[in-house]
Design a protein around this motif. Structure first.
Motif, short mmCIF file in Angstrom:
data_model
loop_
_atom_site.label_atom_id
_atom_site.label_comp_id
_atom_site.label_asym_id
_atom_site.label_seq_id
_atom_site.Cartn_x
_atom_site.Cartn_y
_atom_site.Cartn_z
N ALA A 73 0.83 -1.21 0.00
CA ALA A 73 0.00 0.00 0.00
C ALA A 73 0.87 1.25 0.00
O ALA A 73 0.60 2.21 -0.74
CB ALA A 73 -0.93 -0.01 1.21
N ARG A 74 1.92 1.26 0.83
CA ARG A 74 2.81 2.44 0.88
C ARG A 74 3.55 2.62 -0.44
O ARG A 74 3.71 3.75 -0.92
CB ARG A 74 3.81 2.29 2.02
CG ARG A 74 3.16 2.35 3.41
CD ARG A 74 4.19 2.32 4.52
NE ARG A 74 3.54 2.07 5.80
CZ ARG A 74 3.41 0.88 6.35
NH1 ARG A 74 3.92 -0.20 5.74
NH2 ARG A 74 2.79 0.73 7.51
N ALA A 75 4.01 1.53 -1.03
CA ALA A 75 4.72 1.63 -2.31
C ALA A 75 3.82 2.21 -3.40
O ALA A 75 4.24 3.08 -4.18
CB ALA A 75 5.23 0.25 -2.73
N LEU A 76 2.58 1.76 -3.43
CA LEU A 76 1.66 2.25 -4.45
C LEU A 76 1.26 3.70 -4.17
O LEU A 76 1.06 4.48 -5.10
CB LEU A 76 0.41 1.35 -4.49
CG LEU A 76 -0.36 1.32 -5.81
CD1 LEU A 76 0.57 0.98 -6.97
CD2 LEU A 76 -1.50 0.30 -5.72
N LEU A 77 1.16 4.07 -2.88
CA LEU A 77 0.87 5.46 -2.54
C LEU A 77 2.00 6.38 -2.98
O LEU A 77 1.76 7.46 -3.53
CB LEU A 77 0.63 5.59 -1.03
CG LEU A 77 0.35 7.00 -0.51
CD1 LEU A 77 -0.91 7.57 -1.15
CD2 LEU A 77 0.24 7.01 1.01
N VAL A 78 3.23 5.95 -2.76
CA VAL A 78 4.38 6.74 -3.22
C VAL A 78 4.37 6.87 -4.73
O VAL A 78 4.61 7.96 -5.28
CB VAL A 78 5.70 6.09 -2.74
CG1 VAL A 78 6.90 6.75 -3.42
CG2 VAL A 78 5.81 6.18 -1.23
N LEU A 79 4.05 5.78 -5.42
CA LEU A 79 3.97 5.82 -6.88
C LEU A 79 2.88 6.78 -7.34
O LEU A 79 3.06 7.54 -8.30
CB LEU A 79 3.69 4.41 -7.42
CG LEU A 79 3.73 4.24 -8.94
CD1 LEU A 79 5.11 4.60 -9.49
CD2 LEU A 79 3.38 2.81 -9.32
N ALA A 80 1.75 6.78 -6.64
CA ALA A 80 0.66 7.70 -6.97
C ALA A 80 1.08 9.15 -6.75
O ALA A 80 0.74 10.04 -7.55
CB ALA A 80 -0.58 7.37 -6.13
N LEU A 81 1.82 9.41 -5.67
CA LEU A 81 2.30 10.77 -5.40
C LEU A 81 3.29 11.23 -6.48
O LEU A 81 3.23 12.38 -6.94
CB LEU A 81 2.96 10.82 -4.03
CG LEU A 81 2.02 10.72 -2.82
CD1 LEU A 81 2.80 10.44 -1.55
CD2 LEU A 81 1.20 12.00 -2.68
N VAL A 82 4.17 10.33 -6.90
CA VAL A 82 5.12 10.67 -7.97
C VAL A 82 4.38 10.94 -9.27
O VAL A 82 4.68 11.91 -9.99
CB VAL A 82 6.15 9.54 -8.14
CG1 VAL A 82 7.01 9.78 -9.38
CG2 VAL A 82 7.03 9.41 -6.90
N ALA A 83 3.41 10.08 -9.58
CA ALA A 83 2.62 10.28 -10.81
C ALA A 83 1.89 11.61 -10.76
O ALA A 83 1.81 12.33 -11.78
CB ALA A 83 1.63 9.13 -10.98
N ALA A 84 1.35 11.97 -9.59
CA ALA A 84 0.65 13.25 -9.46
C ALA A 84 1.60 14.42 -9.70
O ALA A 84 1.25 15.39 -10.39
CB ALA A 84 0.02 13.35 -8.08
N ALA A 85 2.80 14.33 -9.15
CA ALA A 85 3.78 15.40 -9.34
C ALA A 85 4.16 15.55 -10.82
O ALA A 85 4.25 16.67 -11.34
CB ALA A 85 5.03 15.12 -8.50
#
Length: 360
Positions: free
Chosen positions: A55-67
């Motif tokens: 979950a944390r890995a995917l959340l980080v990926l989502a934050l990077v994608a958002a940026a």
């Protein structure tokens, strides 16, 4: 200045890459933040089932994608403003901008689960501000300013993202814990308002979409993955409703608690009913009429509803002590993870091919 050329007259690879990148930015889909929405909600679902690291890995990926998407949208606004204005007047593309609001809210929910309440609140405030602006400006652009075409004939599933954006704010706001009573009263009122607006918007958009199909029909090519948002909008209403039902007792929440508590099961049942219908429509589109199944940004608008339905089922099952609903959600989460992996793989393949082509 003309692009540098090699000895045989071909445009150099760096120049070619920049040209292709600029063309991609010019045609960037307004609804591309559905990638963040899909990744964020699958992350929430994984966290609910005990897969904290994933979950944390995917959340980080989502934050990077958002940026990355924020940078790309900013470049598009600077370099291709006319294209963005045209999108804002297009019935097929305009409501995709609401994915920005929903993405911010989904990320906020993920950050709340990780204990980053301050960052989550900042995202919610940003999402609410964008929602307030787009909620009045975007429909006016589509319905009043227009781009010259008939509106009803071009109404599609992407319009449901307007409802999703409202419900996503309700979900995020329900997770905020204010320090004093007055703030709690205001928060309760805003949360119930966001849920109510999203619910009414869903009903109105559903009528328009049904009228479009009845009066003008729909071709296999027109049945885009965004029609899955019709199910996802109901699922997120369930998540928001169960969250409001569990909020501290403030006047607005108490006034709406009975109504909201009575609707979430109905919404969940109707969302579940839609899934075979949408799957059948996909078979009709891709297997019967052989529309090619290839990567497109709209596919993230299918992954998000799958993930949201899984989360909604688990939330409803745990809140109302319905083991069957929770079991459905756990199975649904497996489907959502597989769908996310497949679409993410398609995106990686498209990017790899574009990079390889630019080097030739």
């Amino acid at each position: 200045m003309r692009p540098r050329s090699s000895h045989n007259g071909a445009v150099s690879a760096p120049s070619s890459l920049l040209v292709r990148a600029d063309e991609s930015i010019a045609s960037l889909a307004p609804g591309y933040f559905a990638l963040v929405m899909a990744s964020g909600i699958v992350s929430v679902g994984l966290g609910m089932t005990g897969f904290g690291a994933a979950a944390r890995a995917l959340l980080v990926l989502a934050l990077v994608a958002a940026a990355v998407l924020v940078v790309l949208f900013a470049l598009r606004a600077l370099r291709h403003r006319a294209r963005m204005r045209a999108d804002a007047r297009s019935p097929e593309r305009a409501f995709g901008f609401f994915t920005i609001v929903a993405a911010a809210s989904v990320l906020a929910v993920g950050l709340q689960a990780e204990g980053a309440g301050g960052a989550a609140l900042a995202l919610l405030m940003l999402g609410a501000a964008i929602w307030a602006v787009l909620g009045y400006v975007m429909p006016w652009q589509v319905l009043m300013t227009r781009d010259g075409g008939r509106i009803l004939e071009r109404t599609d599933g992407s319009w449901f993202v307007w409802s999703v954006a409202s419900q996503s704010l309700a979900v995020g706001l329900s997770g905020v814990r204010p320090p004093d009573g007055d703030a709690a009263h205001l928060l309760g009122a805003l949360t119930v308002m966001a849920w109510s607006v999203g619910t009414i918007l869903y009903a109105g958009i559903a009528v328009l979409v049904i009228l479009r199909v009845v009066h003008f029909g729909i071709t296999p090519e027109q049945f885009q993955p965004t029609y899955w948002v019709s199910m996802g909008a109901l699922a997120i209403a369930v998540v928001a409703g169960t969250a409001i039902y569990e909020m501290p007792p403030v006047p607005m929440v108490e006034a709406a608690r009975g109504l909201i508590g009575g609707t979430v099961v109905i919404f969940w049942c109707f969302a579940l009913w839609q899934i075979p219908l949408l799957v059948g429509a996909g078979v009709w589109r891709h297997l019967v009429h052989r529309v090619p199944l290839r990567y497109e940004p709209a596919l993230w608008s299918m992954v998000f509803p799958l993930g949201m339905f899984a989360v909604a089922s688990m939330r409803l099952g745990r809140s109302e002590h319905l083991p069957l609903a929770e079991a459905v959600g756990e199975v649904g989460l497996v489907v959502a993870v597989l769908a996310w992996a497949a679409v993410a793989g398609g995106l990686v393949l498209v990017l790899a091919r574009a990079l390889a082509a630019s080097r030739r």
